[in-house]
Motif scaffolding. Structure first.
Motif, PDB file in Angstrom:
ATOM      1  N   TYR A  92      17.804  12.745  31.607  1.00 42.94           N
ATOM      2  CA  TYR A  92      18.125  12.431  33.004  1.00 42.94           C
ATOM      3  C   TYR A  92      16.857  12.080  33.774  1.00 42.94           C
ATOM      4  O   TYR A  92      15.808  12.703  33.569  1.00 42.94           O
ATOM      5  CB  TYR A  92      18.810  13.619  33.691  1.00 42.94           C
ATOM      6  CG  TYR A  92      20.121  14.000  33.052  1.00 42.94           C
ATOM      7  CD1 TYR A  92      21.062  13.033  32.728  1.00 42.94           C
ATOM      8  CD2 TYR A  92      20.415  15.335  32.761  1.00 42.94           C
ATOM      9  CE1 TYR A  92      22.262  13.370  32.129  1.00 42.94           C
ATOM     10  CE2 TYR A  92      21.620  15.685  32.152  1.00 42.94           C
ATOM     11  CZ  TYR A  92      22.529  14.696  31.842  1.00 42.94           C
ATOM     12  OH  TYR A  92      23.714  15.028  31.249  1.00 42.94           O
ATOM     13  N   ARG A 125      32.929  16.811  35.355  1.00 41.52           N
ATOM     14  CA  ARG A 125      31.612  17.471  35.294  1.00 41.52           C
ATOM     15  C   ARG A 125      30.505  16.470  35.019  1.00 41.52           C
ATOM     16  O   ARG A 125      29.358  16.699  35.326  1.00 41.52           O
ATOM     17  CB  ARG A 125      31.595  18.526  34.184  1.00 41.52           C
ATOM     18  CG  ARG A 125      32.451  19.721  34.489  1.00 41.52           C
ATOM     19  CD  ARG A 125      32.531  20.584  33.258  1.00 41.52           C
ATOM     20  NE  ARG A 125      31.420  21.516  33.252  1.00 41.52           N
ATOM     21  CZ  ARG A 125      31.537  22.804  33.497  1.00 41.52           C
ATOM     22  NH1 ARG A 125      32.708  23.302  33.768  1.00 41.52           N
ATOM     23  NH2 ARG A 125      30.492  23.584  33.474  1.00 41.52           N
ATOM     24  N   GLY A 147      30.173  22.525  37.637  1.00 41.38           N
ATOM     25  CA  GLY A 147      29.859  21.121  37.351  1.00 41.38           C
ATOM     26  C   GLY A 147      28.631  20.607  38.083  1.00 41.38           C
ATOM     27  O   GLY A 147      28.224  19.469  37.896  1.00 41.38           O
ATOM     28  N   SER A 153      16.693  11.985  37.277  1.00 40.62           N
ATOM     29  CA  SER A 153      16.495  12.683  38.555  1.00 40.62           C
ATOM     30  C   SER A 153      17.277  13.993  38.562  1.00 40.62           C
ATOM     31  O   SER A 153      18.262  14.152  37.828  1.00 40.62           O
ATOM     32  CB  SER A 153      16.979  11.798  39.700  1.00 40.62           C
ATOM     33  OG  SER A 153      18.301  11.412  39.432  1.00 40.62           O
ATOM     34  N   LYS A 170      24.208  23.959  36.765  1.00 39.58           N
ATOM     35  CA  LYS A 170      23.439  25.214  36.790  1.00 39.58           C
ATOM     36  C   LYS A 170      22.622  25.389  35.509  1.00 39.58           C
ATOM     37  O   LYS A 170      21.506  25.872  35.557  1.00 39.58           O
ATOM     38  CB  LYS A 170      24.394  26.414  36.935  1.00 39.58           C
ATOM     39  CG  LYS A 170      24.928  26.601  38.321  1.00 39.58           C
ATOM     40  CD  LYS A 170      25.780  27.832  38.427  1.00 39.58           C
ATOM     41  CE  LYS A 170      27.145  27.658  37.827  1.00 39.58           C
ATOM     42  NZ  LYS A 170      27.963  26.595  38.434  1.00 39.58           N
ATOM     43  N   SER A 171      23.231  25.004  34.374  1.00 38.15           N
ATOM     44  CA  SER A 171      22.588  25.326  33.089  1.00 38.15           C
ATOM     45  C   SER A 171      21.161  24.788  33.020  1.00 38.15           C
ATOM     46  O   SER A 171      20.260  25.476  32.536  1.00 38.15           O
ATOM     47  CB  SER A 171      23.390  24.748  31.927  1.00 38.15           C
ATOM     48  OG  SER A 171      24.749  24.897  32.173  1.00 38.15           O
TER      49      SER A 171
HETATM   50  P1  ADP Z   1      27.757  24.134  35.781  1.00 39.91           P
HETATM   51  O1  ADP Z   1      27.212  25.161  34.819  1.00 39.91           O
HETATM   52  O2  ADP Z   1      27.087  24.192  37.116  1.00 39.91           O
HETATM   53  O3  ADP Z   1      29.246  24.160  35.881  1.00 39.91           O
HETATM   54  P2  ADP Z   1      26.670  22.282  33.913  1.00 39.91           P
HETATM   55  O4  ADP Z   1      25.336  22.888  33.841  1.00 39.91           O
HETATM   56  O5  ADP Z   1      27.589  22.474  32.766  1.00 39.91           O
HETATM   57  O6  ADP Z   1      27.398  22.697  35.243  1.00 39.91           O
HETATM   58  O7  ADP Z   1      26.473  20.720  34.177  1.00 39.91           O
HETATM   59  C1  ADP Z   1      27.580  19.866  34.336  1.00 39.91           C
HETATM   60  C2  ADP Z   1      27.267  18.484  33.773  1.00 39.91           C
HETATM   61  O8  ADP Z   1      26.282  17.849  34.588  1.00 39.91           O
HETATM   62  C3  ADP Z   1      26.705  18.532  32.360  1.00 39.91           C
HETATM   63  O9  ADP Z   1      27.343  17.518  31.605  1.00 39.91           O
HETATM   64  C4  ADP Z   1      25.234  18.256  32.556  1.00 39.91           C
HETATM   65  O10 ADP Z   1      24.647  17.659  31.441  1.00 39.91           O
HETATM   66  C5  ADP Z   1      25.250  17.317  33.769  1.00 39.91           C
HETATM   67  N1  ADP Z   1      23.989  17.352  34.532  1.00 39.91           N
HETATM   68  C6  ADP Z   1      23.296  18.450  34.904  1.00 39.91           C
HETATM   69  N2  ADP Z   1      22.173  18.104  35.578  1.00 39.91           N
HETATM   70  C7  ADP Z   1      22.171  16.745  35.642  1.00 39.91           C
HETATM   71  C8  ADP Z   1      21.264  15.779  36.217  1.00 39.91           C
HETATM   72  N3  ADP Z   1      20.170  16.127  36.851  1.00 39.91           N
HETATM   73  N4  ADP Z   1      21.594  14.459  36.084  1.00 39.91           N
HETATM   74  C9  ADP Z   1      22.718  14.091  35.444  1.00 39.91           C
HETATM   75  N5  ADP Z   1      23.603  14.949  34.886  1.00 39.91           N
HETATM   76  C10 ADP Z   1      23.338  16.259  34.973  1.00 39.91           C
END
Ligand code: ADP
Length: 719
Positions: free
Chosen positions: A14, A321, A41, A16, A44-45
């Motif tokens: 990614y 997501r 979505g 940004s 957070k991870s």
């Molecule tokens: P959460 O735990 O907050 O529900 P995730 O960490 O699973 O969300 O992230 C949701 C989706 O967003 C994943 O497919 C992840 O790869 C994507 N994602 C996270 N950060 C970015 C970013 N900076 N740019 C593009 N996609 C992202």
């Protein structure tokens, strides 16, 4: 590019950060505990995975979701970050092997279930390794006031104390009320944490509430317009889940079913099939979801209202997501309120908690009835003031309905309800109107009523549907006392007296989320083959977003391939050649002039391209520009916000949103040109003082004259 930005690109592909991510990661890297409240979505991870990749030593992630662990670990290993998990699904051989590797410090991240912290031997063994950081996922599980209390979470603080030197601690959750937030900080024993609450808005989700529709017809018609698209249908009961599942199977939909009444094995199978795209539509109760990380869920239909807005937003939030356009539809029928009321009545909760639950249910029902912007309603519920009046992306802002005059039918129904002394439910009323010869009708001599059989040209189901619509529009009431009985409301009495007209809304299912792109399908097949060979779900190999970008930009070399969203170095090394070869073959086969595509893309900026994906032929046409880019160009030509809004026939608010978006995407917008200079310092101070990411507390600290627009400009444009 700094370290964390480099890591984001290198491992995750990614370019940004999303809102809040950069700040959260920077704090952790700079040894500060954090609490991050971000909606499902939001990403957070990455907020703990990027620091873990950068730290020396092994980061421990505590997560209650066993299925999610495997997903995240697969994802990390695919991205080139060594990770593993320890939970009850492992046999002792595998467990020992992994423990040995952990103690040899082979992993950057180790995911553990909270119950593991109850093993003294396990805790002791971890003392010999370097643990710089502990990430607590789903941190609300520590609080009894959260919706998923896990007693083992109370062991986390002791575990952290037992590590020397004390690691940084990050707590991550999607839902945290003030009470839960306080519990998280106190019970995890966090040291002066910075607290980030990012906006709850999920701009890519379209929200709609559909009242009084024939649910089965709606679902079938929606699915036939959206063939091949992945989604979830939530039902309130197992019985309903089974019945919709059977309906879908009968109609040749690749469907699965998931609820607590199935065996563990059946549930796991179902979940895997869904992850691997073998099932397109999962019909499920709320047992399905915790642990679904599938990024390409394009729609979530709620067949019934859930118990509260928290549950709704969490479940609906499983759509999109990956940030692509997705839909969240709620099919509202008043009788479903009774079911939820019943669930609360039957629960073991204390009186105080019960009344709390009733109140929350009330807010859920209000969501179904509100005529204001649905997104604004959701944000306000989560204490966030939206910076817009209308989002233009929900069923209240975009009316997708046609009005139908049903005055005649309504009068017949009202008279029948009146003739049976407002003492029967919709089934009986529909039977009378239809002219049924059933025993219960004849025994009660309802065949002698003047309304008997006056709607015999309709099916009983049609009549019941119409009654449901009249209930939803508040012409009829369903009594709440055990057996639901139809009553006339003042609105119906007024129609009966004045012979006014009754109009109901009928929905046009017109949107289609299907991707109609030949190259995308070719790449999807390759992704599937790789996924099967590697034993990971397809979205772990590449997300739909990556495939879409590949099929639009058609990269032809390493550099271009690395420019695709979601392609990091590791993924390029592993899969780059195979995808590039397929793309090159396609270009050759179709005699596509790649340089003209490139020119168009450069001309119109990279941002404009993905939107035209639905039509493969568009590649040969000029790429459509994104709306905010058009605004940007006009602004750079010297036009004012007011002028642009007039020319483009949109609200000034929309143009302001475009300007902020351009600023955030790094375009040349000078906040100092727009925000009056005397306010800039004042706004900066308020932003610094207020630890939260939300803007409403900042706005409250400032004079009335300072708009959200100015605050956002200073936030993103003044360092
Ligand atoms: P959460 O735990 O907050 O529900 P995730 O960490 O699973 O969300 O992230 C949701 C989706 O967003 C994943 O497919 C992840 O790869 C994507 N994602 C996270 N950060 C970015 C970013 N900076 N740019 C593009 N996609 C992202």
């Amino acid at each position: 590019m700094n370290n964390i930005q480099k890591a984001l690109k290198k491992y995750f592909g990614y370019n940004s950060f999303r809102e809040g991510q950069k700040e959260i990661i920077s704090d952790v890297i700079n040894n500060r505990d954090v609490v991050a409240v971000m909606p499902t979505g939001a990403g957070k991870s990455i907020c703990f995975q990027v620091p873990a990749a950068l730290f020396e030593g092994t980061t421990i992630v505590i997560s209650p979701l066993i299925s999610l662990m495997k997903d995240q670990v697969d994802n990390l290993n695919e991205a080139g970050i060594k990770a593993t998990y320890i939970n009850s699904t492992l046999d002792s051989g595998e467990l020992n092997k992994r423990m040995k590797d952990i103690l040899d410090e082979k992993y950057k991240l180790v995911y553990i279930a909270p119950e593991r912290l109850e093993s003294v031997a396990f805790l002791d063994s971890l003392k010999s390794i370097n643990i710089p950081f502990v990430a607590v996922d789903e941190a609300h599980c520590i609080s009894q006031w959260g919706h998923d209390f896990r007693p083992s979470y109370r062991k986390i603080a002791g575990f952290i104390n037992s590590i020397y030197p004390r690691p940084i601690v990050g707590a991550y959750t999607a839902t945290a009320t003030k009470r839960v937030k306080k519990d998280i900080i106190y019970l995890l024993n966090l040291k002066n944490p910075s607290i980030y609450v990012t906006g709850f808005d999920r701009a890519n989700l379209y929200f709609s509430v559909l009242k009084g529709v024939n649910k089965e017809n709606f679902i079938l018609s929606y699915l036939s317009k959206n063939k091949g698209v992945t989604g979830i249908i939530y039902t309130a009961t197992r019985k309903e889940a089974e019945s919709i599942y059977k309906l879908l199977i009968k109609n040749n939909v690749k469907a699965g079913v998931y609820h607590a009444g199935l065996s563990d094995e059946d549930r796991n199978n179902g979940q895997n099939k869904f992850a691997y795209d073998d099932i397109e539509v999962m019909v499920a109760t709320n047992a399905f979801g915790m642990g679904i990380d599938k990024s390409n869920v394009r729609f979530v239909i709620h067949n019934n209202i859930p118990k509260n807005m928290e549950a709704y937003y969490q479940e609906a939030g499983r759509a999109g997501r990956d940030g692509e356009k997705s839909e969240c539809m709620l099919l509202f029928a008043p009788k479903d309120i009774q079911l939820q009321t019943y669930f609360i009545d039957q629960s073991n909760l204390s009186m105080e908690r019960k009344s709390n639950e009733y109140e929350k249910l009330r807010a859920m029902v209000d969501y179904c009835h509100t005529s204001q912007c649905l997104r604004k309603y959701i944000l306000r519920y989560f204490s966030e003031e939206a910076a817009f009046e209308k989002c233009d992306n929900c069923s209240n802002c975009n009316d997708d309905c046609e009005m139908k005059d049903i005055t005649l039918e309504a009068l017949k129904i009202f008279s029948c309800v009146y003739r049976v002394k407002q003492s029967f439910g919709s089934g009986m009323v529909a039977d009378i109107l239809k002219g049924s010869k059933s025993k219960k009708i004849l025994d009660r001599r309802f065949d002698r009523l003047s309304t008997y059989g006056i709607m015999n040209d309709y099916t009983k189901k049609d009549i019941v549907d119409m009654i449901n619509k009249l209930v939803a529009d508040n012409y009829l009431n369903l009594s709440n006392d055990g057996y639901p009985v139809l009553k006339l409301t003042n609105k119906a009495v007024a129609v009966l007296k004045n012979k006014g007209n009754v109009h109901i809304k009928t929905l046009k299912v017109k949107r289609s989320l299907s991707i109609d792109n030949e190259l995308f399908e070719i790449l999807r097949k390759l992704r599937r083959n790789i996924a099967v060979a590697e034993k990971v779900p397809p979205y772990i190999v590449f997300s739909d977003v990556s495939l879409k970008e590949m099929s639009t930009f058609m990269p032809v070399n390493k550099n271009e391939f690395l420019g695709i969203k979601g392609v990091g170095e590791m993924k390029y090394e592993k899969y780059g050649d195979r995808f590039l070869t397929l793309i090159a073959d396609y270009i050759k086969d179709k005699e596509i002039n790649i340089s003209s595509i490139r020119n168009n893309l450069i001309q119109n900026s990279i941002n404009s391209s993905v939107s035209s994906l639905n039509d493969n032929n568009n590649i040969k046409k000029e790429e459509k520009k994104k709306s905010h880019i058009i605004t940007y160009e006009m602004y750079k030509q010297g036009k004012s916000i007011e002028e642009i809004a007039k020319i483009r026939e949109v609200k000034e608010r929309t143009i302001e949103d475009h300007i902020v978006m351009c600023l955030r995407e790094g375009m040349d917008i000078d906040a100092y040109e727009i925000v009056p200079h005397e306010y800039i310092e004042m706004i900066k101070e308020a932003l610094d003082d207020c630890k939260e990411q939300r803007l409403s507390p900042v706005k409250q600290m400032l004079p009335e004259v300072i708009s959200y627009f100015w605050i956002r400009l200073v936030k993103y444009g003044v360092n």
